[in-house]
Motif scaffolding. Structure first.
Motif, PDB file in Angstrom:
ATOM      1  N   GLU A 127     -10.933   7.921  29.586  1.00  0.00           N
ATOM      2  CA  GLU A 127      -9.898   8.498  28.721  1.00  0.00           C
ATOM      3  C   GLU A 127      -9.332   9.799  29.279  1.00  0.00           C
ATOM      4  O   GLU A 127      -8.150  10.099  29.119  1.00  0.00           O
ATOM      5  CB  GLU A 127     -10.492   8.749  27.333  1.00  0.00           C
ATOM      6  CG  GLU A 127      -9.529   9.331  26.326  1.00  0.00           C
ATOM      7  CD  GLU A 127     -10.196   9.581  24.979  1.00  0.00           C
ATOM      8  OE1 GLU A 127      -9.748  10.504  24.272  1.00  0.00           O
ATOM      9  OE2 GLU A 127     -11.154   8.864  24.641  1.00  0.00           O
ATOM     10  N   ASN A 128     -10.189  10.585  29.954  1.00  0.00           N
ATOM     11  CA  ASN A 128      -9.779  11.924  30.394  1.00  0.00           C
ATOM     12  C   ASN A 128      -9.682  12.064  31.913  1.00  0.00           C
ATOM     13  O   ASN A 128      -9.593  13.181  32.422  1.00  0.00           O
ATOM     14  CB  ASN A 128     -10.780  12.953  29.852  1.00  0.00           C
ATOM     15  CG  ASN A 128     -10.771  13.039  28.351  1.00  0.00           C
ATOM     16  OD1 ASN A 128      -9.835  13.558  27.755  1.00  0.00           O
ATOM     17  ND2 ASN A 128     -11.808  12.493  27.712  1.00  0.00           N
ATOM     18  N   LYS A 129      -9.681  10.949  32.623  1.00  0.00           N
ATOM     19  CA  LYS A 129      -9.734  10.963  34.098  1.00  0.00           C
ATOM     20  C   LYS A 129      -8.648  11.847  34.708  1.00  0.00           C
ATOM     21  O   LYS A 129      -8.926  12.686  35.580  1.00  0.00           O
ATOM     22  CB  LYS A 129      -9.616   9.541  34.629  1.00  0.00           C
ATOM     23  CG  LYS A 129      -9.787   9.409  36.140  1.00  0.00           C
ATOM     24  CD  LYS A 129      -9.738   7.940  36.552  1.00  0.00           C
ATOM     25  CE  LYS A 129     -10.125   7.744  38.017  1.00  0.00           C
ATOM     26  NZ  LYS A 129      -9.204   8.393  38.962  1.00  0.00           N
ATOM     27  N   GLU A 130      -7.437  11.683  34.272  1.00  0.00           N
ATOM     28  CA  GLU A 130      -6.323  12.434  34.862  1.00  0.00           C
ATOM     29  C   GLU A 130      -6.495  13.937  34.668  1.00  0.00           C
ATOM     30  O   GLU A 130      -6.292  14.727  35.611  1.00  0.00           O
ATOM     31  CB  GLU A 130      -4.999  11.977  34.248  1.00  0.00           C
ATOM     32  CG  GLU A 130      -3.781  12.646  34.871  1.00  0.00           C
ATOM     33  CD  GLU A 130      -2.485  12.138  34.297  1.00  0.00           C
ATOM     34  OE1 GLU A 130      -1.459  12.828  34.461  1.00  0.00           O
ATOM     35  OE2 GLU A 130      -2.478  11.045  33.678  1.00  0.00           O
ATOM     36  N   GLN A 131      -6.899  14.341  33.462  1.00  0.00           N
ATOM     37  CA  GLN A 131      -7.076  15.762  33.194  1.00  0.00           C
ATOM     38  C   GLN A 131      -8.274  16.332  33.959  1.00  0.00           C
ATOM     39  O   GLN A 131      -8.210  17.460  34.470  1.00  0.00           O
ATOM     40  CB  GLN A 131      -7.276  15.991  31.696  1.00  0.00           C
ATOM     41  CG  GLN A 131      -6.052  15.702  30.850  1.00  0.00           C
ATOM     42  CD  GLN A 131      -6.290  16.049  29.398  1.00  0.00           C
ATOM     43  OE1 GLN A 131      -6.215  17.216  29.014  1.00  0.00           O
ATOM     44  NE2 GLN A 131      -6.599  15.049  28.596  1.00  0.00           N
ATOM     45  N   ILE A 132      -9.365  15.573  34.032  1.00  0.00           N
ATOM     46  CA  ILE A 132     -10.547  16.018  34.777  1.00  0.00           C
ATOM     47  C   ILE A 132     -10.174  16.287  36.234  1.00  0.00           C
ATOM     48  O   ILE A 132     -10.564  17.314  36.820  1.00  0.00           O
ATOM     49  CB  ILE A 132     -11.670  14.971  34.694  1.00  0.00           C
ATOM     50  CG1 ILE A 132     -12.228  14.894  33.267  1.00  0.00           C
ATOM     51  CG2 ILE A 132     -12.795  15.294  35.681  1.00  0.00           C
ATOM     52  CD1 ILE A 132     -13.177  13.714  33.036  1.00  0.00           C
ATOM     53  N   GLU A 133      -9.415  15.389  36.818  1.00  0.00           N
ATOM     54  CA  GLU A 133      -9.040  15.531  38.229  1.00  0.00           C
ATOM     55  C   GLU A 133      -8.000  16.627  38.430  1.00  0.00           C
ATOM     56  O   GLU A 133      -8.033  17.356  39.432  1.00  0.00           O
ATOM     57  CB  GLU A 133      -8.549  14.189  38.754  1.00  0.00           C
ATOM     58  CG  GLU A 133      -9.666  13.149  38.803  1.00  0.00           C
ATOM     59  CD  GLU A 133      -9.229  11.746  39.150  1.00  0.00           C
ATOM     60  OE1 GLU A 133     -10.109  10.877  39.307  1.00  0.00           O
ATOM     61  OE2 GLU A 133      -8.002  11.501  39.246  1.00  0.00           O
ATOM     62  N   SER A 134      -7.097  16.796  37.481  1.00  0.00           N
ATOM     63  CA  SER A 134      -6.070  17.837  37.593  1.00  0.00           C
ATOM     64  C   SER A 134      -6.684  19.231  37.522  1.00  0.00           C
ATOM     65  O   SER A 134      -6.278  20.142  38.259  1.00  0.00           O
ATOM     66  CB  SER A 134      -5.023  17.678  36.494  1.00  0.00           C
ATOM     67  OG  SER A 134      -4.306  16.470  36.638  1.00  0.00           O
ATOM     68  N   ALA A 135      -7.660  19.414  36.648  1.00  0.00           N
ATOM     69  CA  ALA A 135      -8.290  20.726  36.494  1.00  0.00           C
ATOM     70  C   ALA A 135      -9.007  21.149  37.774  1.00  0.00           C
ATOM     71  O   ALA A 135      -9.024  22.336  38.126  1.00  0.00           O
ATOM     72  CB  ALA A 135      -9.261  20.714  35.322  1.00  0.00           C
ATOM     73  N   ALA A 325      -8.898  25.242  31.343  1.00  0.00           N
ATOM     74  CA  ALA A 325      -8.240  25.640  32.594  1.00  0.00           C
ATOM     75  C   ALA A 325      -6.807  25.125  32.641  1.00  0.00           C
ATOM     76  O   ALA A 325      -5.883  25.849  33.047  1.00  0.00           O
ATOM     77  CB  ALA A 325      -9.033  25.123  33.788  1.00  0.00           C
ATOM     78  N   LEU A 326      -6.604  23.884  32.240  1.00  0.00           N
ATOM     79  CA  LEU A 326      -5.262  23.301  32.249  1.00  0.00           C
ATOM     80  C   LEU A 326      -4.328  24.065  31.313  1.00  0.00           C
ATOM     81  O   LEU A 326      -3.156  24.307  31.645  1.00  0.00           O
ATOM     82  CB  LEU A 326      -5.319  21.824  31.847  1.00  0.00           C
ATOM     83  CG  LEU A 326      -5.963  20.876  32.863  1.00  0.00           C
ATOM     84  CD1 LEU A 326      -6.194  19.501  32.231  1.00  0.00           C
ATOM     85  CD2 LEU A 326      -5.096  20.744  34.109  1.00  0.00           C
ATOM     86  N   TYR A 327      -4.837  24.461  30.157  1.00  0.00           N
ATOM     87  CA  TYR A 327      -3.983  25.170  29.206  1.00  0.00           C
ATOM     88  C   TYR A 327      -3.652  26.576  29.714  1.00  0.00           C
ATOM     89  O   TYR A 327      -2.491  27.014  29.633  1.00  0.00           O
ATOM     90  CB  TYR A 327      -4.655  25.256  27.836  1.00  0.00           C
ATOM     91  CG  TYR A 327      -3.741  25.863  26.801  1.00  0.00           C
ATOM     92  CD1 TYR A 327      -2.726  25.109  26.234  1.00  0.00           C
ATOM     93  CD2 TYR A 327      -3.863  27.191  26.430  1.00  0.00           C
ATOM     94  CE1 TYR A 327      -1.848  25.667  25.308  1.00  0.00           C
ATOM     95  CE2 TYR A 327      -3.002  27.758  25.505  1.00  0.00           C
ATOM     96  CZ  TYR A 327      -1.993  26.989  24.942  1.00  0.00           C
ATOM     97  OH  TYR A 327      -1.126  27.547  24.040  1.00  0.00           O
ATOM     98  N   ILE A 328      -4.648  27.279  30.220  1.00  0.00           N
ATOM     99  CA  ILE A 328      -4.401  28.620  30.764  1.00  0.00           C
ATOM    100  C   ILE A 328      -3.335  28.561  31.857  1.00  0.00           C
ATOM    101  O   ILE A 328      -2.408  29.374  31.896  1.00  0.00           O
ATOM    102  CB  ILE A 328      -5.718  29.223  31.304  1.00  0.00           C
ATOM    103  CG1 ILE A 328      -6.670  29.540  30.136  1.00  0.00           C
ATOM    104  CG2 ILE A 328      -5.449  30.485  32.129  1.00  0.00           C
ATOM    105  CD1 ILE A 328      -8.105  29.813  30.564  1.00  0.00           C
ATOM    106  N   HIS A 329      -3.462  27.576  32.735  1.00  0.00           N
ATOM    107  CA  HIS A 329      -2.486  27.421  33.824  1.00  0.00           C
ATOM    108  C   HIS A 329      -1.096  27.106  33.273  1.00  0.00           C
ATOM    109  O   HIS A 329      -0.086  27.601  33.806  1.00  0.00           O
ATOM    110  CB  HIS A 329      -2.939  26.298  34.763  1.00  0.00           C
ATOM    111  CG  HIS A 329      -1.977  26.018  35.874  1.00  0.00           C
ATOM    112  ND1 HIS A 329      -1.849  26.852  36.966  1.00  0.00           N
ATOM    113  CD2 HIS A 329      -1.076  24.997  36.055  1.00  0.00           C
ATOM    114  CE1 HIS A 329      -0.917  26.359  37.781  1.00  0.00           C
ATOM    115  NE2 HIS A 329      -0.439  25.245  37.244  1.00  0.00           N
TER     116      HIS A 329
END
Length: 355
Positions: A127-135, A325-329
């Motif tokens: 479910e979260n693969k894309e976000q895990i890899e982006s972070a 991390a994604l939100y801060i960025h």
């Protein structure tokens, strides 16, 4: 390019290991963590054979129908066992004891969140693969990336040996990343009894411009006021930090465990942006018991306008390791983002440091 599937391709989940083990499964611990582990056992069809506690805590008490026993008694009854660790500690002697047990018996840590009920399993990863890899791509140094990799493996496998290689003391983060000066405006979110104000003062030689502290729990807040009595330029707020100004129900637990809950005491919460009202902040620390994302949402203007150094807990929910991390960025792409894990079993005291 980082790929979570590749990282975990040869790993077996902690739940599969426990379910398929030929050894009796023994729970070590009998608190909230053990409640969550047993609920997960029901979900995955895992059978527990016994519950143990440290020798000093065993008094014949019952836990979910089990009589809590000493490890030596369980060894006499069941022989070799596989242990599921169900509590957390940062005490050196307790961690050393856990390590000693793990050298004798296979010991795993079933991953359950501090808050919420999402488990770090195959469905969660998909479910979260894309976000895990982006972070991962946002992390600023090799140590941060290694911490990230090992924590993902730890959450999935429960292997304690993954933690020591990526564990560092807080001195490293404060010296190599935060580099606090002696003219800082400090915002302490979840100030408890003042211990993290003391931490701040330690790293600034007790010199600062201003301190603003949030603490929602009434008993803790009284201790905080007493602790800060006589200090100059200190503003204390009996508030929780959140994404908006409102009133929420807190569980009213003293200590560090005061948090938003279904039952408890009505407590005011506010955004950091509201309290600062345009005032500059140089350093913000947040340990807000599961409201970490909401806290960031409530300080967007502050992050954009004055880019304070950040010290945010990233372990209360499994999502936090990547979504914070994604939100801060997304709010301020100029932040350099670091990840550190400090001494703790399981992977608590894992923090994002952003500069």
């Amino acid at each position: 390019m980082f790929n979570i599937t590749e990282l975990l391709k040869n790993e077996i989940s902690v739940w599969e290991q426990l379910k398929n083990s030929a050894k009796p499964v023994v729970l070590y611990g009998m608190g909230d963590g053990a409640d969550k582990v047993l609920a997960a056992f029901d979900r995955y069809g895992i059978k527990a054979s016994a519950v143990i506690a440290s020798d000093d805590f065993v008094r014949g008490q019952k836990f979910h129908g089990f009589t809590v026993k000493k490890l030596s008694d369980v060894e006499a009854e069941l022989g070799d066992v596989i242990i599921a660790l169900c509590f957390a500690s940062q005490l050196p002697d307790v961690m050393a004891h856990i390590t000693k047990i793990s050298e004798k018996h296979e010991t795993l840590v079933p991953s359950v969140p501090v808050f919420g009920d999402r488990l770090f399993d195959g469905d969660f990863i998909t479910e979260n693969k894309e976000q895990i890899e982006s972070a991962y791509s946002l992390l600023a140094d090799d140590l941060s990336k290694k911490v990230y990799e090992n924590l993902l493996k730890f959450y999935f496998t429960g292997r304690i040996d993954l933690l020591p290689p990526v564990t560092t003391d807080k001195d490293e983060a404060f010296a190599n990343i935060l580099n606090l000066g002696e003219n800082e405006s400090y915002v302490d979110l979840g100030a408890y009894n003042g211990d993290t104000i003391d931490e701040f003062l330690h790293y600034t030689n007790s010199k600062y411009k201003r301190i603003i502290a949030f603490e929602p729990n009434a008993k803790n807040f009284e201790k905080l006021k007493l602790h800060c009595k006589g200090m100059a330029n200190v503003s204390l707020w009996q508030l929780g930090s959140y994404s908006k100004n409102t009133e929420l129900i807190f569980n009213n637990k003293a200590g560090r465990n005061s948090a938003i809950a279904d039952k408890g005491v009505a407590t005011k919460v506010a955004t950091v942006d509201t309290i600062l009202c345009g005032m500059a902040a140089g350093y913000i620390k947040a340990d807000v018991e599961g409201a970490d994302m909401e806290t960031l949402v409530g300080m967007q203007k502050t992050m954009r306008n004055c880019k304070p150094k950040l010290n945010f807990s990233a372990y209360h929910r499994f999502e936090d390791i990547f979504r914070l991390a994604l939100y801060i960025h997304s709010v301020n792409p100029s932040y350099k983002i670091f990840l550190r894990h400090h001494p703790y079993i399981p992977a608590w005291d894992t923090n994002l440091y952003c500069i």
